[in-house]
Design a protein around this motif. Structure first.
Motif, PDB file in Angstrom:
ATOM      1  N   VAL A  29       0.830  -1.203   0.000  1.00  0.00           N
ATOM      2  CA  VAL A  29       0.000   0.000   0.000  1.00  0.00           C
ATOM      3  C   VAL A  29       0.864   1.253   0.000  1.00  0.00           C
ATOM      4  CG1 VAL A  29      -1.614   1.385   1.363  1.00  0.00           C
ATOM      5  CG2 VAL A  29      -2.029  -1.067   1.055  1.00  0.00           C
ATOM      6  N   ALA A  30       1.858   1.290   0.865  1.00  0.00           N
ATOM      7  CA  ALA A  30       2.715   2.471   0.981  1.00  0.00           C
ATOM      8  C   ALA A  30       3.514   2.728  -0.297  1.00  0.00           C
ATOM      9  CB  ALA A  30       3.671   2.297   2.165  1.00  0.00           C
ATOM     10  N   LYS A  31       3.887   1.658  -0.986  1.00  0.00           N
ATOM     11  CA  LYS A  31       4.766   1.827  -2.136  1.00  0.00           C
ATOM     12  C   LYS A  31       4.033   1.952  -3.467  1.00  0.00           C
ATOM     13  CE  LYS A  31       9.113   0.070  -4.000  1.00  0.00           C
ATOM     14  NZ  LYS A  31      10.177  -0.956  -3.863  1.00  0.00           N
ATOM     15  N   TYR A  32       2.886   1.246  -3.620  1.00  0.00           N
ATOM     16  CA  TYR A  32       2.303   1.146  -4.952  1.00  0.00           C
ATOM     17  C   TYR A  32       0.885   1.695  -5.097  1.00  0.00           C
ATOM     18  CZ  TYR A  32       6.270  -1.944  -5.725  1.00  0.00           C
ATOM     19  OH  TYR A  32       7.535  -2.454  -5.817  1.00  0.00           O
ATOM     20  N   PHE A  33       0.063   1.698  -4.053  1.00  0.00           N
ATOM     21  CA  PHE A  33      -1.286   2.250  -4.226  1.00  0.00           C
ATOM     22  C   PHE A  33      -1.738   2.961  -2.947  1.00  0.00           C
ATOM     23  CE2 PHE A  33      -1.443  -2.238  -3.202  1.00  0.00           C
ATOM     24  CZ  PHE A  33      -2.471  -2.417  -2.272  1.00  0.00           C
ATOM     25  N   ALA A  46       9.102   0.826 -12.771  1.00  0.00           N
ATOM     26  CA  ALA A  46      10.150   0.239 -11.935  1.00  0.00           C
ATOM     27  C   ALA A  46       9.575  -0.486 -10.715  1.00  0.00           C
ATOM     28  CB  ALA A  46      11.130   1.333 -11.487  1.00  0.00           C
ATOM     29  N   GLY A  47       8.445  -1.156 -10.916  1.00  0.00           N
ATOM     30  CA  GLY A  47       7.874  -1.937  -9.830  1.00  0.00           C
ATOM     31  C   GLY A  47       8.670  -3.214  -9.607  1.00  0.00           C
ATOM     32  N   SER A  48       8.590  -3.761  -8.425  1.00  0.00           N
ATOM     33  CA  SER A  48       9.311  -4.997  -8.121  1.00  0.00           C
ATOM     34  C   SER A  48       8.693  -6.162  -8.887  1.00  0.00           C
ATOM     35  CB  SER A  48       9.259  -5.288  -6.617  1.00  0.00           C
ATOM     36  OG  SER A  48       7.934  -5.597  -6.213  1.00  0.00           O
ATOM     37  N   TYR A  49       9.424  -7.257  -8.951  1.00  0.00           N
ATOM     38  CA  TYR A  49       8.926  -8.448  -9.632  1.00  0.00           C
ATOM     39  C   TYR A  49       7.668  -8.969  -8.948  1.00  0.00           C
ATOM     40  CZ  TYR A  49       8.803 -13.130 -11.671  1.00  0.00           C
ATOM     41  OH  TYR A  49       8.409 -14.280 -12.313  1.00  0.00           O
ATOM     42  N   SER A  50       7.638  -8.891  -7.613  1.00  0.00           N
ATOM     43  CA  SER A  50       6.469  -9.353  -6.865  1.00  0.00           C
ATOM     44  C   SER A  50       5.233  -8.530  -7.205  1.00  0.00           C
ATOM     45  CB  SER A  50       6.736  -9.283  -5.357  1.00  0.00           C
ATOM     46  OG  SER A  50       7.803 -10.127  -4.987  1.00  0.00           O
ATOM     47  N   TRP A  51       5.408  -7.201  -7.250  1.00  0.00           N
ATOM     48  CA  TRP A  51       4.272  -6.327  -7.539  1.00  0.00           C
ATOM     49  C   TRP A  51       3.760  -6.526  -8.960  1.00  0.00           C
ATOM     50  CZ3 TRP A  51       0.256  -3.865  -6.153  1.00  0.00           C
ATOM     51  CH2 TRP A  51      -0.302  -2.875  -6.969  1.00  0.00           C
ATOM     52  N   THR A  52       4.653  -6.563  -9.936  1.00  0.00           N
ATOM     53  CA  THR A  52       4.211  -6.742 -11.322  1.00  0.00           C
ATOM     54  C   THR A  52       3.519  -8.089 -11.510  1.00  0.00           C
ATOM     55  OG1 THR A  52       6.424  -7.559 -11.906  1.00  0.00           O
ATOM     56  CG2 THR A  52       5.992  -5.224 -12.266  1.00  0.00           C
ATOM     57  N   SER A  53       3.979  -9.104 -10.787  1.00  0.00           N
ATOM     58  CA  SER A  53       3.366 -10.430 -10.889  1.00  0.00           C
ATOM     59  C   SER A  53       1.958 -10.421 -10.308  1.00  0.00           C
ATOM     60  CB  SER A  53       4.221 -11.472 -10.168  1.00  0.00           C
ATOM     61  OG  SER A  53       5.502 -11.578 -10.753  1.00  0.00           O
ATOM     62  N   ILE A  54       1.808  -9.855  -9.107  1.00  0.00           N
ATOM     63  CA  ILE A  54       0.493  -9.799  -8.471  1.00  0.00           C
ATOM     64  C   ILE A  54      -0.455  -8.928  -9.294  1.00  0.00           C
ATOM     65  CG2 ILE A  54      -0.767  -9.012  -6.417  1.00  0.00           C
ATOM     66  CD1 ILE A  54       1.715  -9.736  -4.769  1.00  0.00           C
ATOM     67  N   TRP A  55       0.050  -7.810  -9.769  1.00  0.00           N
ATOM     68  CA  TRP A  55      -0.780  -6.889 -10.551  1.00  0.00           C
ATOM     69  C   TRP A  55      -1.266  -7.548 -11.838  1.00  0.00           C
ATOM     70  CZ3 TRP A  55      -1.197  -4.210 -15.153  1.00  0.00           C
ATOM     71  CH2 TRP A  55      -1.995  -3.058 -15.145  1.00  0.00           C
ATOM     72  N   SER A  56      -0.454  -8.437 -12.420  1.00  0.00           N
ATOM     73  CA  SER A  56      -0.837  -9.099 -13.679  1.00  0.00           C
ATOM     74  C   SER A  56      -2.021 -10.041 -13.497  1.00  0.00           C
ATOM     75  CB  SER A  56       0.354  -9.878 -14.240  1.00  0.00           C
ATOM     76  OG  SER A  56       0.682 -10.988 -13.411  1.00  0.00           O
ATOM     77  N   SER A  57      -2.307 -10.426 -12.244  1.00  0.00           N
ATOM     78  CA  SER A  57      -3.421 -11.348 -11.994  1.00  0.00           C
ATOM     79  C   SER A  57      -4.754 -10.614 -11.861  1.00  0.00           C
ATOM     80  CB  SER A  57      -3.158 -12.151 -10.716  1.00  0.00           C
ATOM     81  OG  SER A  57      -3.244 -11.320  -9.557  1.00  0.00           O
TER      82      SER A  57
END
Length: 343
Positions: A29-33, A46-57
């Motif tokens: 929440v603090a970093k991305y939304f 420049a999002g982390s691999y974890s964030w881009t992966s979760i966001w893709s779902s």
């Protein structure tokens, strides 16, 4: 495999939405939304691999989300998913000026829908959907739930089948049919693999990076897909007619699970023969691949009919007149079940 990964990642998306006070939730929440909800968040740069992966779902995750109506103050009537029928989960009527939230359709004093207003301003489909939603006198907070599970919680299994565009009702019915067929356990396990698409045909092996050769080992003309191996290959096409199971050939574009339900409803008398034929076709294919031996059509037909007759005779001999009912159950659960049923 890609759909399954998205379904697993959807579990993390569900946790982010339901448990924002967890350590993972606070960081994300603090970093991305920070200034929006997860579902309205953007991927960013420049999002982390974890964030881009979760966001893709998110697209798959959102397919199953629906609002449970409480006060109605958080749900947008026109844009959010909050009704449900075979046409979808959103309102299809034209927008009404100055009416935005579901709370505008609820009489807060009585805790009931404004029947007259809804009937006058919404189409018949929407009226039926809205009025079928029960309201609580306590008017709790609105809540987003997973529409396809009984408890409203996200399910990886259901999300996977949703991503594969399966008919969930037919999928569950298909497994009941498979485990109840009057065939041997190894044939039922084989049918289960056919149903979930993990049988090692050449196309699946290439997809799994276990081979580079897609060509059918039997005809050497086309790629060996599941359908080609059992129905379209020139070396097996005539077998279905010669065994008397031509009615069991399923149409292109229909999943095996969907058609298995139709088999049961329309052709229950020959469904076990079709199951055995599929098994024998697979055995014939494996003889070509691993033993370089091509079994003739006549032999396949004879073996199919012989196994079908033997299984029926065994059930009748051992379990008597109720063999057709008990044989599949005994094969699965053992003779202890039979003794319990006969007490």
């Amino acid at each position: 495999m890609g759909v399954f990964n998205l379904a697993l990642l959807g579990k993390q998306a569900w946790r982010l939405m339901q448990h924002q006070k967890s350590l993972l939730g606070k960081v994300m929440v603090a970093k991305y939304f920070k200034h929006s909800a997860f579902l309205e968040s953007s991927l960013g740069f420049a999002g982390s691999y974890s964030w881009t992966s979760i966001w893709s779902s998110k697209p798959l995750f959102q397919e199953g989300l629906i609002w449970r109506v409480g006060k109605g103050d958080q749900i947008n009537i026109w844009d959010d998913a909050w009704v449900a029928d075979e046409l979808g989960s959103k309102i299809v009527s034209k927008k009404i000026a100055n009416v935005e939230k579901v709370k505008d359709l609820i009489d807060l004093d009585s805790g009931e829908w404004k029947h007259d207003f809804i009937s006058e301003n919404f189409c018949d489909r929407d009226v039926k959907c809205i009025l079928s939603i029960p309201l609580s006198m306590r008017l709790p907070c609105d809540e987003q739930i997973w529409a396809f599970s009984k408890d409203g919680r996200y399910s990886v299994k259901i999300a996977y089948f949703l991503g594969k565009s399966c008919n969930l009702d037919n999928f569950h019915k298909a497994w009941v049919i498979i485990w109840g067929l009057n065939v041997t356990p190894k044939i039922r396990r084989f049918l289960w693999r056919v149903g979930i698409g993990t049988l090692p045909v050449r196309e699946y092996l290439v997809y799994s990076h276990m081979s580079t050769d897609k060509v059918c080992p039997c005809c050497s003309t086309e790629a060996e897909t599941m359908r080609h191996a059992f129905l379209d290959c020139p070396t097996v096409k005539d077998l279905w007619t010669e065994v008397g199971c031509e009615k069991l050939i399923w149409s292109a574009g229909i999943t095996f699970a969907d058609f298995l339900v139709e088999w049961k409803e329309r052709f229950s008398s020959i469904i076990h023969v079709g199951a055995i034929l599929l098994w024998k076709i697979w055995n014939r294919r494996n003889d070509i691949v691993f033993n370089s031996v091509e079994v003739s059509h006549c032999t396949v037909i004879e073996r199919t009919k012989a196994l079908s007759t033997d299984i029926a005779a065994y059930a009748e001999k051992i379990y008597g007149g109720i063999g057709a009912l008990l044989f599949p159950l005994v094969l699965r659960y053992g003779n202890r079940l039979l003794m319990m049923l006969l007490r």
